[in-house]
Scaffold this active site. Structure first.
Site, mmCIF file in Angstrom:
data_model
loop_
_atom_site.group_PDB
_atom_site.id
_atom_site.type_symbol
_atom_site.label_atom_id
_atom_site.label_comp_id
_atom_site.label_asym_id
_atom_site.label_seq_id
_atom_site.Cartn_x
_atom_site.Cartn_y
_atom_site.Cartn_z
ATOM 1 N N GLU A 1 0.817 -1.220 0.000
ATOM 2 C CA GLU A 1 0.000 0.000 0.000
ATOM 3 C C GLU A 1 0.847 1.265 0.000
ATOM 4 O O GLU A 1 0.514 2.246 -0.662
ATOM 5 C CB GLU A 1 -0.960 0.020 1.192
ATOM 6 C CG GLU A 1 -2.164 -0.908 1.058
ATOM 7 C CD GLU A 1 -1.881 -2.327 1.517
ATOM 8 O OE1 GLU A 1 -0.743 -2.581 1.968
ATOM 9 O OE2 GLU A 1 -2.782 -3.180 1.432
ATOM 10 N N HIS B 1 -10.451 -5.493 9.397
ATOM 11 C CA HIS B 1 -11.129 -5.355 8.098
ATOM 12 C C HIS B 1 -12.508 -4.731 8.283
ATOM 13 O O HIS B 1 -13.421 -5.004 7.513
ATOM 14 C CB HIS B 1 -11.304 -6.719 7.414
ATOM 15 C CG HIS B 1 -10.043 -7.333 6.901
ATOM 16 N ND1 HIS B 1 -9.061 -7.830 7.725
ATOM 17 C CD2 HIS B 1 -9.594 -7.539 5.634
ATOM 18 C CE1 HIS B 1 -8.078 -8.321 6.988
ATOM 19 N NE2 HIS B 1 -8.368 -8.152 5.716
#
Lengths: 330, 311
Positions: free
Chosen positions: A68, A137
């Site tokens: 990322e 998540h």
């Protein structure tokens, strides 16, 4: 036509990439199956980027390694040099690994360049608890993100807004984070064929009422609406405001509503947003308030996995009912 | 080659004189922030930038980037004004010494976060690839950044996506006050880059002729689509981490050969004139920058409003 949020977003991607060759899309598994030679795979874990690579090619629809920091930074650099990237960070929790690129790099270029350049990049990401995805998540980070000067943050609650906010985000000169709720992707709604842009800083009155104002975004708009339905049976009139963008925030709409109702509840799944709204209403509309505002937000813990505990963590309809009743009386 | 060496020498002198005068202004208390000088790396930076095209190529650098901005062709007056926090600075004094942006000459940005500039250059490389500009993305970073995840991730990304990108590791032996030897595990930083699948070159930053030749070859190969390249260049750090530092480890910095002195001796007769002209030019630059107005409060208010600040 009726489309789901994921379908509306997908259609918007197609329109945006068709209209401007500078628009590129990148992220993890947004094509899917990279390097396997078996044709297109996932199209993103929620199908939002499905079909793009077949139409626009791998040069503009880019599967990245799970890095990322590197690919958000690549998005930033590409936006500073002529492209209009839409970067997908699969879950907003993953921003934890690329915080520097978002907070220190993307957010600061406008100021650090003296306003000569900025970062016209959109980060699309997901938020939301409720499906036992666990602590890493499931978060909702719009409250946190909106505190960083230089970032804009949008949280659509329906298909038309999702597509329209994406379009506006891509036109914006600054970095915008579009936060899509995992639990709303299949939610359907009426959408105009051309998917008109939705302006930033313009909220929407979801339902009108004169007893109390509820401010909510994303999935909590729908939870609040269910509560309002129930309360309506007893004659209660709840007004629901969906600001749609957290930064910039449509304070005028919120203040106008509170001026009418005198009472405010903010329902939110993140930390920081409800506090921000209540603080600003107290500062800018204190005279309108007939009682101290209330917030219905999660417990101050990471998100638990077990379904019963996760529901306990999330703002519930019952908590909203209680908050409303405490303010308006039984 | 002699002409190119003269160009590199001239630019290196410009950087050295510029930074020496900035250091003097800092000593006089006229520089708001701490300045990080690139003494010892000027010839390398000038040699690399000589091979670049300021219209199509984009460079990012570390917090030690006064020299890089000048090497890419930024106006010394604007760079000095920025470092002094003046309205005529590159960014009207908003960025300062560690955050220099001169995208108009291909210097995309320097950076206050060690290694933070490296992913950004991969974006410039991606733009060049997608928009077919023929340009490349270039990033400079030190041995101190070599252990940052952002750097290692980007090395991998550049290979995975076959980006037209050049990594330039300036190994000056120190990350702030920590030795590169202590901080970096493994055999060597160059071997690391090889492990990622990057083509690698080792350069002696004091050998300007070799730097010019090798970098030309490397840039040509990247532009021909032959994949990203990693250069490790050894350069001395002739001064402290920041100007004015007096820590004990600095005694280890002394006694290193100054690459600019080597080049100076090689250049011969014309060198003296170049020093003299540059000094005269920079005296004028610093005088004007010192006299330049400070930025207005209105500018900050404008950003406040643009960034959604409360009225």
């Amino acid at each position: 036509m009726m489309l789901s949020i994921s379908e509306a977003l997908n259609k918007a991607h197609h329109q945006l990439m068709e209209a401007d060759e500078r628009v590129i899309v990148m992220g993890e598994d947004i094509v899917g199956g990279a390097g396997l030679g078996k044709g297109e795979g996932l199209g993103g874990v929620f199908g939002v980027t499905s079909g793009l690579v077949d139409k626009f090619g791998a040069n503009r629809v880019i599967d990245t390694p799970i890095s990322e920091t590197a690919f958000v930074g690549m998005g930033i650099g590409s936006a500073m040099t002529g492209l209009k990237p839409i970067v997908e960070v699969m879950f907003c929790d993953f921003m934890g690994v690329c915080f520097d690129q978002i907070f220190n790099q993307a957010a600061k270029v406008r100021l650090l360049s003296g306003g000569r350049i900025s970062v016209p990049m959109v980060i699309r990401t997901t938020l939301g608890a409720g499906d036992s995805s666990g602590a890493m998540h499931s978060q909702a980070l719009h409250g946190l993100l909106a505190t960083a000067p230089g970032l804009k943050v949008a949280c659509p609650s329906n298909p038309a807004d999702a597509a329209g906010l994406l379009k506006t985000a891509l036109e914006d000169d600054d970095p915008v984070i579009l936060m899509e709720h995992k639990g709303l992707y299949s939610l359907e709604g009426e959408v105009a064929d051309d998917l008109p842009p939705v302006p930033f800083g313009e909220g929407q009155v979801i339902r009108e009422g004169c007893d109390i104002t509820i401010v909510a975004v994303s999935r909590m708009v729908h939870v609040a609406n269910q509560v309002a339905d129930v309360l309506a049976q007893g004659g209660g009139e709840v007004e629901i405001i969906d600001p749609r963008t957290i930064m910039p925030l449509d304070m005028n709409l919120i203040l106008k509503s509170v001026q009418k109702t005198g009472k405010l509840v903010v329902v939110d799944e993140s930390f920081g947003f409800a506090e921000m709204v209540i603080s600003r209403v107290s500062e800018e509309g204190f005279g309108y308030l007939k009682a101290a505002p209330k917030k219905v937000i999660p417990l101050h813990t990471p998100i638990p996995y077990a379904p019963g505990l996760e529901q306990e963590w999330l703002p519930s309809e019952a908590q909203i009912v209680t908050a409303v009743k405490e303010l308006v009386g039984e | 080659m002699q002409n190119k060496l003269a160009q590199v020498f001239k630019k290196s002198v410009e950087i050295r004189v510029f930074e020496t005068m900035i250091a003097s202004l800092a000593d006089e208390g006229k520089v708001p922030g701490l300045v990080h000088l690139c003494n010892g790396a000027e010839t390398l930076q000038s040699a690399v930038c000589l091979a670049l095209n300021s219209t199509t190529d984009s460079v990012t650098g570390s917090h030690r980037s006064h020299g890089l901005a000048l090497a890419m062709g930024a106006d010394p007056y604007k760079v000095a004004s920025e470092i002094l926090g003046k309205a005529d600075g590159l960014s009207a004094g908003m960025g300062g010494t560690q955050h220099l942006l001169a995208p108009e000459v291909g210097f995309l940005s320097s950076n206050g976060i060690v290694g933070g500039q490296v992913p950004m250059a991969s974006g410039a490389a991606l733009s060049a690839k997608v928009l077919k500009t023929g340009g490349i993305g270039v990033t400079f970073f030190g041995d101190g950044a070599a252990n940052q995840g952002a750097v290692l991730e980007t090395m991998n990304l550049a290979v995975a996506l076959q980006l037209p990108m050049l990594f330039v590791l300036e190994n000056n032996g120190f990350g702030q006050s920590t030795s590169a030897e202590f901080a970096s595990g493994g055999v060597s930083l160059l071997k690391r880059a090889e492990g990622f699948g990057l083509q690698t070159y080792a350069l002696d930053g004091a050998d300007a002729k070799d730097c010019i030749e090798k970098v030309e070859t490397v840039v040509t190969s990247i532009k021909a689509g032959e994949g990203p390249v990693f250069i490790e260049a050894s350069v001395p750090r002739l001064a402290g981490h920041y100007h004015g530092e007096t820590a004990a480890y600095l005694s280890d910095c002394g006694g290193q050969t100054d690459p600019l002195k080597i080049l100076n001796d090689h250049i011969g007769d014309i060198s003296e004139g170049i020093w003299r002209e540059t000094e005269a030019l920079m005296v004028d630059v610093m005088k004007r920058a010192s006299a330049a107005p400070v930025p207005s409060q209105d500018l900050l208010r404008k950003f406040h409003t643009e960034m959604g600040g409360q009225a």
